[in-house]
Every structure is written in structure tokens, then in C-alpha cells.
Scaffold this motif. Structure first.
Motif, PDB file in Angstrom:
ATOM      1  N   VAL A 146       3.694  -7.520   4.795  1.00 53.34           N
ATOM      2  CA  VAL A 146       4.332  -6.243   5.127  1.00 53.34           C
ATOM      3  C   VAL A 146       5.685  -6.518   5.766  1.00 53.34           C
ATOM      4  O   VAL A 146       5.774  -7.100   6.853  1.00 53.34           O
ATOM      5  N   ALA A 147       6.769  -6.118   5.074  1.00 56.79           N
ATOM      6  CA  ALA A 147       8.115  -6.305   5.614  1.00 56.79           C
ATOM      7  C   ALA A 147       8.583  -5.083   6.407  1.00 56.79           C
ATOM      8  O   ALA A 147       9.315  -5.219   7.386  1.00 56.79           O
ATOM      9  N   ASP A 148       8.148  -3.881   5.991  1.00 57.71           N
ATOM     10  CA  ASP A 148       8.581  -2.669   6.689  1.00 57.71           C
ATOM     11  C   ASP A 148       7.656  -1.529   6.283  1.00 57.71           C
ATOM     12  O   ASP A 148       7.092  -1.525   5.178  1.00 57.71           O
ATOM     13  N   VAL A 149       7.500  -0.546   7.183  1.00 56.65           N
ATOM     14  CA  VAL A 149       6.676   0.631   6.916  1.00 56.65           C
ATOM     15  C   VAL A 149       7.425   1.872   7.403  1.00 56.65           C
ATOM     16  O   VAL A 149       7.944   1.886   8.523  1.00 56.65           O
ATOM     17  N   GLY A 150       7.484   2.893   6.561  1.00 55.26           N
ATOM     18  CA  GLY A 150       8.066   4.174   6.936  1.00 55.26           C
ATOM     19  C   GLY A 150       7.054   5.291   6.717  1.00 55.26           C
ATOM     20  O   GLY A 150       6.367   5.316   5.690  1.00 55.26           O
ATOM     21  N   TYR A 151       6.927   6.185   7.718  1.00 57.72           N
ATOM     22  CA  TYR A 151       5.933   7.259   7.638  1.00 57.72           C
ATOM     23  C   TYR A 151       6.619   8.594   7.375  1.00 57.72           C
ATOM     24  O   TYR A 151       7.569   8.981   8.074  1.00 57.72           O
ATOM     25  N   GLY A 152       6.178   9.279   6.319  1.00 55.64           N
ATOM     26  CA  GLY A 152       6.611  10.638   6.054  1.00 55.64           C
ATOM     27  C   GLY A 152       5.562  11.618   6.557  1.00 55.64           C
ATOM     28  O   GLY A 152       4.599  11.226   7.230  1.00 55.64           O
ATOM     29  N   SER A 153       5.746  12.894   6.217  1.00 58.03           N
ATOM     30  CA  SER A 153       4.792  13.890   6.681  1.00 58.03           C
ATOM     31  C   SER A 153       3.412  13.680   6.053  1.00 58.03           C
ATOM     32  O   SER A 153       2.392  13.895   6.705  1.00 58.03           O
ATOM     33  N   GLU A 154       3.388  13.238   4.786  1.00 56.41           N
ATOM     34  CA  GLU A 154       2.113  13.045   4.118  1.00 56.41           C
ATOM     35  C   GLU A 154       2.007  11.699   3.392  1.00 56.41           C
ATOM     36  O   GLU A 154       0.982  11.416   2.770  1.00 56.41           O
ATOM     37  N   THR A 155       3.050  10.911   3.440  1.00 58.34           N
ATOM     38  CA  THR A 155       3.060   9.641   2.710  1.00 58.34           C
ATOM     39  C   THR A 155       3.499   8.497   3.616  1.00 58.34           C
ATOM     40  O   THR A 155       4.056   8.717   4.701  1.00 58.34           O
ATOM     41  N   ILE A 156       3.243   7.300   3.143  1.00 56.18           N
ATOM     42  CA  ILE A 156       3.795   6.103   3.790  1.00 56.18           C
ATOM     43  C   ILE A 156       4.549   5.309   2.731  1.00 56.18           C
ATOM     44  O   ILE A 156       4.151   5.243   1.574  1.00 56.18           O
ATOM     45  N   ALA A 157       5.686   4.735   3.153  1.00 55.48           N
ATOM     46  CA  ALA A 157       6.492   3.882   2.268  1.00 55.48           C
ATOM     47  C   ALA A 157       6.422   2.461   2.827  1.00 55.48           C
ATOM     48  O   ALA A 157       6.762   2.230   3.996  1.00 55.48           O
ATOM     49  N   VAL A 158       5.977   1.556   2.011  1.00 55.56           N
ATOM     50  CA  VAL A 158       5.752   0.181   2.465  1.00 55.56           C
ATOM     51  C   VAL A 158       6.625  -0.779   1.659  1.00 55.56           C
ATOM     52  O   VAL A 158       6.635  -0.727   0.418  1.00 55.56           O
ATOM     53  N   GLU A 159       7.350  -1.634   2.375  1.00 55.27           N
ATOM     54  CA  GLU A 159       8.109  -2.713   1.746  1.00 55.27           C
ATOM     55  C   GLU A 159       7.292  -3.997   1.894  1.00 55.27           C
ATOM     56  O   GLU A 159       6.911  -4.384   3.003  1.00 55.27           O
ATOM     57  N   LEU A 160       7.026  -4.651   0.759  1.00 56.52           N
ATOM     58  CA  LEU A 160       6.205  -5.860   0.739  1.00 56.52           C
ATOM     59  C   LEU A 160       7.055  -7.073   0.366  1.00 56.52           C
ATOM     60  O   LEU A 160       7.970  -6.977  -0.467  1.00 56.52           O
ATOM     61  N   ALA A 161       6.752  -8.209   0.971  1.00 58.30           N
ATOM     62  CA  ALA A 161       7.435  -9.456   0.620  1.00 58.30           C
ATOM     63  C   ALA A 161       6.519 -10.621   0.981  1.00 58.30           C
ATOM     64  O   ALA A 161       5.944 -10.656   2.076  1.00 58.30           O
ATOM     65  N   GLY A 162       6.366 -11.556   0.063  1.00 59.68           N
ATOM     66  CA  GLY A 162       5.515 -12.710   0.335  1.00 59.68           C
ATOM     67  C   GLY A 162       5.040 -13.372  -0.941  1.00 59.68           C
ATOM     68  O   GLY A 162       5.712 -13.289  -1.980  1.00 59.68           O
ATOM     69  N   ARG A 163       3.887 -14.011  -0.868  1.00 59.94           N
ATOM     70  CA  ARG A 163       3.359 -14.707  -2.033  1.00 59.94           C
ATOM     71  C   ARG A 163       3.167 -13.721  -3.185  1.00 59.94           C
ATOM     72  O   ARG A 163       2.588 -12.635  -2.987  1.00 59.94           O
ATOM     73  N   PRO A 164       3.617 -14.043  -4.392  1.00 59.23           N
ATOM     74  CA  PRO A 164       3.570 -13.086  -5.499  1.00 59.23           C
ATOM     75  C   PRO A 164       2.193 -12.500  -5.761  1.00 59.23           C
ATOM     76  O   PRO A 164       2.067 -11.279  -5.932  1.00 59.23           O
ATOM     77  N   ALA A 165       1.162 -13.327  -5.790  1.00 62.85           N
ATOM     78  CA  ALA A 165      -0.169 -12.807  -6.104  1.00 62.85           C
ATOM     79  C   ALA A 165      -0.667 -11.875  -5.007  1.00 62.85           C
ATOM     80  O   ALA A 165      -1.336 -10.865  -5.291  1.00 62.85           O
ATOM     81  N   VAL A 166      -0.345 -12.182  -3.764  1.00 57.96           N
ATOM     82  CA  VAL A 166      -0.797 -11.344  -2.646  1.00 57.96           C
ATOM     83  C   VAL A 166      -0.022 -10.032  -2.626  1.00 57.96           C
ATOM     84  O   VAL A 166      -0.584  -8.955  -2.381  1.00 57.96           O
ATOM     85  N   VAL A 167       1.282 -10.090  -2.891  1.00 58.71           N
ATOM     86  CA  VAL A 167       2.085  -8.871  -2.966  1.00 58.71           C
ATOM     87  C   VAL A 167       1.576  -7.963  -4.087  1.00 58.71           C
ATOM     88  O   VAL A 167       1.456  -6.739  -3.918  1.00 58.71           O
ATOM     89  N   ALA A 168       1.242  -8.545  -5.214  1.00 63.82           N
ATOM     90  CA  ALA A 168       0.738  -7.747  -6.333  1.00 63.82           C
ATOM     91  C   ALA A 168      -0.577  -7.068  -5.977  1.00 63.82           C
ATOM     92  O   ALA A 168      -0.799  -5.895  -6.312  1.00 63.82           O
ATOM     93  N   GLU A 169      -1.463  -7.793  -5.290  1.00 56.84           N
ATOM     94  CA  GLU A 169      -2.745  -7.190  -4.903  1.00 56.84           C
ATOM     95  C   GLU A 169      -2.543  -6.112  -3.847  1.00 56.84           C
ATOM     96  O   GLU A 169      -3.197  -5.044  -3.895  1.00 56.84           O
ATOM     97  N   ALA A 170      -1.626  -6.333  -2.888  1.00 55.76           N
ATOM     98  CA  ALA A 170      -1.349  -5.311  -1.867  1.00 55.76           C
ATOM     99  C   ALA A 170      -0.764  -4.061  -2.516  1.00 55.76           C
ATOM    100  O   ALA A 170      -1.127  -2.923  -2.155  1.00 55.76           O
ATOM    101  N   GLU A 171       0.137  -4.258  -3.486  1.00 55.37           N
ATOM    102  CA  GLU A 171       0.728  -3.118  -4.199  1.00 55.37           C
ATOM    103  C   GLU A 171      -0.355  -2.327  -4.926  1.00 55.37           C
ATOM    104  O   GLU A 171      -0.367  -1.088  -4.901  1.00 55.37           O
ATOM    105  N   ARG A 172      -1.299  -3.012  -5.559  1.00 56.83           N
ATOM    106  CA  ARG A 172      -2.379  -2.348  -6.279  1.00 56.83           C
ATOM    107  C   ARG A 172      -3.259  -1.550  -5.321  1.00 56.83           C
ATOM    108  O   ARG A 172      -3.623  -0.401  -5.601  1.00 56.83           O
ATOM    109  N   ARG A 173      -3.582  -2.158  -4.179  1.00 57.77           N
ATOM    110  CA  ARG A 173      -4.439  -1.477  -3.212  1.00 57.77           C
ATOM    111  C   ARG A 173      -3.754  -0.237  -2.640  1.00 57.77           C
ATOM    112  O   ARG A 173      -4.371   0.825  -2.483  1.00 57.77           O
ATOM    113  N   LEU A 174      -2.471  -0.378  -2.310  1.00 60.57           N
ATOM    114  CA  LEU A 174      -1.746   0.764  -1.739  1.00 60.57           C
ATOM    115  C   LEU A 174      -1.591   1.899  -2.746  1.00 60.57           C
ATOM    116  O   LEU A 174      -1.568   3.074  -2.381  1.00 60.57           O
TER     117      LEU A 174
END
Length: 500
Positions: A459-487
């Protein structure tokens, strides 16, 4: 050939050998630093060495002999081509015989790899009871003293068996008067050693497979794998300690156990060093087992592995026996090749060449690290860089493709911190990295996915909206891909079946 004929040939080959006669065969009556530092119960030994082009430098073999418990009481050196019977020429071999007798030496420590026949021929020439210890055998003695884990002991056992097998065959041939080297199956002792070699190889295969599985698990957990490699006493352990987090987790200790503890292996659930500390000492092979600790390098969560140091002059079979150490370097996401910048440039070039030749190839990039930069000035660093470039130029990429993985060398000092920031940035730049931006509805599923991503350090950064969250991911490619899928909600399809 007579002694006179042999001496004539040696003189014809190298006038400089006779010019250095006072240095070629002598006792250290004046009290050398080796003698002053030797233990009171050290065994007296004579050092012998030969080189093709120049008179050999015996400083390193003297240090190794002292570390193995020998007090060097004299030496014989020679510049000439190899003699098939003694390695040394006949005349120098007889000089060695007389010196060993005069000094009551219990061993001759030979700075080179002797064939089985050369070992026995020298042994027959020397006084009764004087052992012949060539460089590979000396190193194996040092390994035996330093081995402190199951894997290290298995590697040592395999290296010793591979070293002893051809010598056993030679001994049997000499005792029996027939060439059993052509029919090794004819002696039960040879069969026994061969079976023990096979058993040790199977055991190390199992350990290697287990390590490969653990590396995969660690990568799935978001850790980058960084390995420190280099010549013995280059400063790897000091750098590993500096890179490791202060509150490192002994869960990740790979091999090392306290020296007096049971020889357990952490890959089987055994302990790491009792207090999690990495051993650091100014002597060869202080680190024999690989030891892994948590670190944060360039903002990335990493596991830093300290490995056994390389040594010049070891036969390929001996190096190959230490497979688990080599595998840790070759399979790392990034390897740090540590070299002592305060070494004489010629020695530094030789040591770097030996280290790169042993590594052969890596899966990831290799960053050369010139340690102890605080001990040399700008001219010294320039000479160290030139030595590094010379070592790389010495190697053929077809035989040592690791040279294609090399990045620019970085001078560092563990003592004053010089260059450590540059090194961290270089490591972060070399590590495999992916980025992603994800916006998801803010709810229980997204928070669980975000927690999963935090646990794996992507997790590089997180921004909270009224009903959503915006997440910036950076790191190992396979882990970033799995985090993106989960989110994005994929965890509802797979439940908790993703990587742990």
C-alpha cells in the motif's frame, strides 16, 4: 631426472626464482605476525606454494593456516610450471623436505589443489608423520570448525567425501599394486564412500527443495529477497547487520544456531541465532550457514540473507557441494556482491574474479558493493573500481553470465554510513516492482482487502471518499496483482483461497 638436472631446468625456467632464494625457503626465526598470533598449542607447519608467472604471495594461506590452528614456522615458494609428481619441482620438493625436518613441522600446508598422486608423492618424500594439507583440505578443516547447522554439516560432509574419494582410490591402488581406479567397484571402502555421497546429495536435494518452497512463500507474503555474496572476510555480515531492522524477527533465521546449541535447522522449525544477532568477526568463515533477517531497504520490505564467503583456489566439486548457499544467491531478487575496497587492487581483482566465477549466474540483478570505503581515499576508491572492472573483463560471459547482471558499483561504509542511502536506492530500483491504482466501494470486503495489502507491504497511499476508497499499490508484481483483485471484489469469488 636427477636433482641437478631438475635444478638446472628450474633455473632455466625462472632466473627470478634463484634471485629470491632467500625468500624461497626460510624459517621465520625473527617472529612473524603469524607466529605471534598463533595459539600456544598450535601445530607447527611449513607453507609451500608455486605459481606459473610470479613468486606466490603466501599472506592468505598463512592466515588460513593460523585460523585452522597451525603455527607457520617456514615456507618454500617457487615460480615455474607445474610438476606432475610434486607440483613443485623436484629440487624445491627436497628443500621442503629438509625444512620440514629442521623445523619439526607436523604439516605442510600447500597453497594449491594437489592431485591424489601429488599428495601421496609429497607425503612419501616428507619426514614420517608430516601431513600434507593442500588448500581444499585446509578449507574443509575450517568449514568443519564453523559448521553450525544441519544444512552446513550436510554440505561439509558432501564436500569432504568428494575430496576424499579420489584419494582413497589412489591409496588403494598404491597399497594393492594394481590400478583399481579403473575398477572402483572392486573395493568396499570405495563403494561405501560412493553410497555416502549419494545419501548426502539426496539430503541436500530435500533441503534445497524446502528452501525453494520457503522462498515462494516469502515472496507471496510480499517480501523481496536480497542476498549478500562475496569473498570471505569482505564485510558481508557487518553490512547485513546494518541493513537488518533493529527489531528483526528470528522467525526468518534460516540456518544459524548458537555454536554450542543443538545443530537444528530453522527450515525445519529450529531456532535462529539465540538473540537474532548476525555474527561479525575478522576471521575467515565466521558465517558458514546462511542467516536471514528482516530489513526495510529503500522503503521495501525485504529479507536479507548473509551467506558463506567464497575462497579462491577451490576445485569446482568443492564449490558445487555448497549448493544451498549458491542457490540463495542465484535465486535472490537482488544480490549484493560485497568486496573490501581496502584490499590491494591485485588481491581485490582476484577475489572478485573468484566470487563471480563461483556464482556463475543469477536470476536477478547484482549490485557490487565496495565496503570499508572510509578506510581509503578517493585514489583508493578509484583503484578499487579499476580492480572491479578488471575482474569483470577477465571473465567470459558465456561461462559466467552473472557479469551481464552487474549494476554500477557503490562504495559504502558500515562504520560511518557512507553510501548506505545510495545502496538502498539502488536495491529498490533493482527489485521487481509493479504499481496499480484501484477504486472500490468502502465496505467490509474492501477493508479486509486493504488490510491484506498492508500486511504485505504494497500500500503506497489511500484516499477516502464519501463511499469509496482509492488505493495506490506498489511492490512485488504478483502481490500487487492479488491485492488489486481483492480490492476490486475478486475475493468474493474466491473467498480466502488466494495466496497467504
Amino acid at each position: 631426472m636427477s636433482r641437478d638436472d631438475a635444478t638446472t631446468n628450474e633455473t632455466a625456467e625462472s632466473i627470478e626464482t634463484d634471485a629470491h632464494a632467500d625468500d624461497d625457503a626460510h624459517t621465520d626465526d625473527s617472529g612473524s605476525s603469524v607466529l605471534e598470533s598463533a595459539a600456544p598449542d598450535a601445530s607447527p607447519a611449513v607453507v609451500a606454494a608455486r605459481a606459473d608467472d610470479d613468486l606466490p604471495d603466501t599472506a592468505e594461506i598463512r592466515d588460513l593456516a593460523a585460523a585452522a590452528g597451525y603455527a607457520v614456522v617456514g615456507e618454500v615458494t617457487q615460480r615455474r610450471r607445474e610438476d606432475p609428481t610434486y607440483d613443485l619441482g623436484r629440487g624445491k620438493a627436497e628443500d621442503l623436505m629438509r625444512l620440514a625436518a629442521e623445523t619439526d613441522a607436523e604439516a605442510v600446508v600447500y597453497d594449491g589443489s594437489l592431485s591424489p598422486g601429488q599428495t601421496f608423492s609429497l607425503g612419501d618424500l616428507l619426514p614420517t608423520g608430516t601431513a600434507v594439507i593442500d588448500r581444499p583440505r585446509l578449507v574443509l578443516e575450517l568449514f568443519a570448525d564453523a559448521a553450525d547447522s544441519r544444512a552446513a554439516n550436510r554440505q561439509l560432509e558432501l564436500a569432504r567425501l568428494r575430496y576424499e574419494l579420489p584419494r582413497l582410490r589412489e591409496a588403494i591402488a598404491r597399497d594393492s599394486g594394481e590400478d583399481v581406479r579403473l575398477r572402483p567397484e572392486g573395493d568396499s571402502r570405495v563403494l561405501d564412500v560412493e553410497k555416502r555421497i549419494e545419501s548426502a546429495e539426496r539430503a541436500l536435494d530435500e533441503i534445497a527443495d524446502d528452501r525453494a518452497g520457503r522462498r515462494a512463500e516469502r515472496r507471496d507474503a510480499g517480501f523481496d529477497l536480497v542476498a549478500l555474496a562475496g569473498y570471505t572476510n569482505a564485510g558481508k555480515s557487518a553490512l547485513a547487520r546494518r541493513l537488518a531492522d533493529e527489531s528483526d524477527d528470528p522467525e526468518f533465521g534460516d540456518e544459524a544456531a548458537p555454536r554450542d546449541a543443538d545443530l537444528t535447522d530453522a527450515s525445519e522449525g529450529g531456532p535462529a541465532d539465540g538473540d537474532g544477532a548476525l555474527a561479525v568477526a575478522d576471521r575467515p568463515f565466521e558465517t558458514l550457514a546462511t542467516t536471514t533477517r528482516r530489513a526495510t531497504v529503500g522503503g521495501r520490505r525485504a529479507l536479507v540473507t548473509d551467506t558463506v564467503g567464497f575462497l579462491d583456489g577451490l576445485p569446482h566439486e568443492a564449490v558445487r557441494s555448497f549448493r544451498t548457499t549458491i542457490d540463495a544467491i542465484r535465486a535472490a531478487d537482488c544480490a549484493l556482491l560485497v568486496a573490501d575496497a581496502s584490499d590491494d587492487p591485485a588481491d581485490l581483482r582476484r577475489k572478485l574474479r573468484a566470487s563471480l566465477s563461483a556464482i556463475e549466474a543469477t536470476e536477478g540483478p547484482v549490485i557490487p558493493v565496495l565496503s570499508k570505503a572510509d578506510e581509503v581515499g578517493p585514489d583508493g576508491l578509484a583503484a578499487a573500481v579499476a580492480a572491479y572492472e578488471g575482474a569483470v573483463a577477465d571473465l567470459d560471459p558465456r561461462g559466467a553470465p552473472v557479469v551481464n547482471a552487474l549494476r554500477s558499483p557503490i562504495p559504502v561504509s558500515v562504520r560511518d554510513g557512507t553510501g548506505l542511502g545510495d545502496l538502498a536506492d539502488a536495491v529498490a530500483d533493482a527489485l521487481p516492482t509493479a504499481t496499480a491504482s484501484v477504486e472500490a466501494p468502502n465496505g467490509g470486503a474492501a477493508q479486509a482487502a486493504l488490510s491484506w495489502a498492508y500486511d504485505r507491504g504494497v500500500v503506497a497511499d489511500v484516499g477516502y471518499g464519501s463511499e469509496t476508497i482509492a488505493v495506490e499499490l506498489a511492490g512485488r508484481p504478483a502481490v500487487v496483482a492479488e491485492a488489486e483483485r481483492r480490492l476490486a471484489g475478486g475475493e468474493r469469488d474466491r473467498g480466502e483461497g488466494g495466496p497467504a
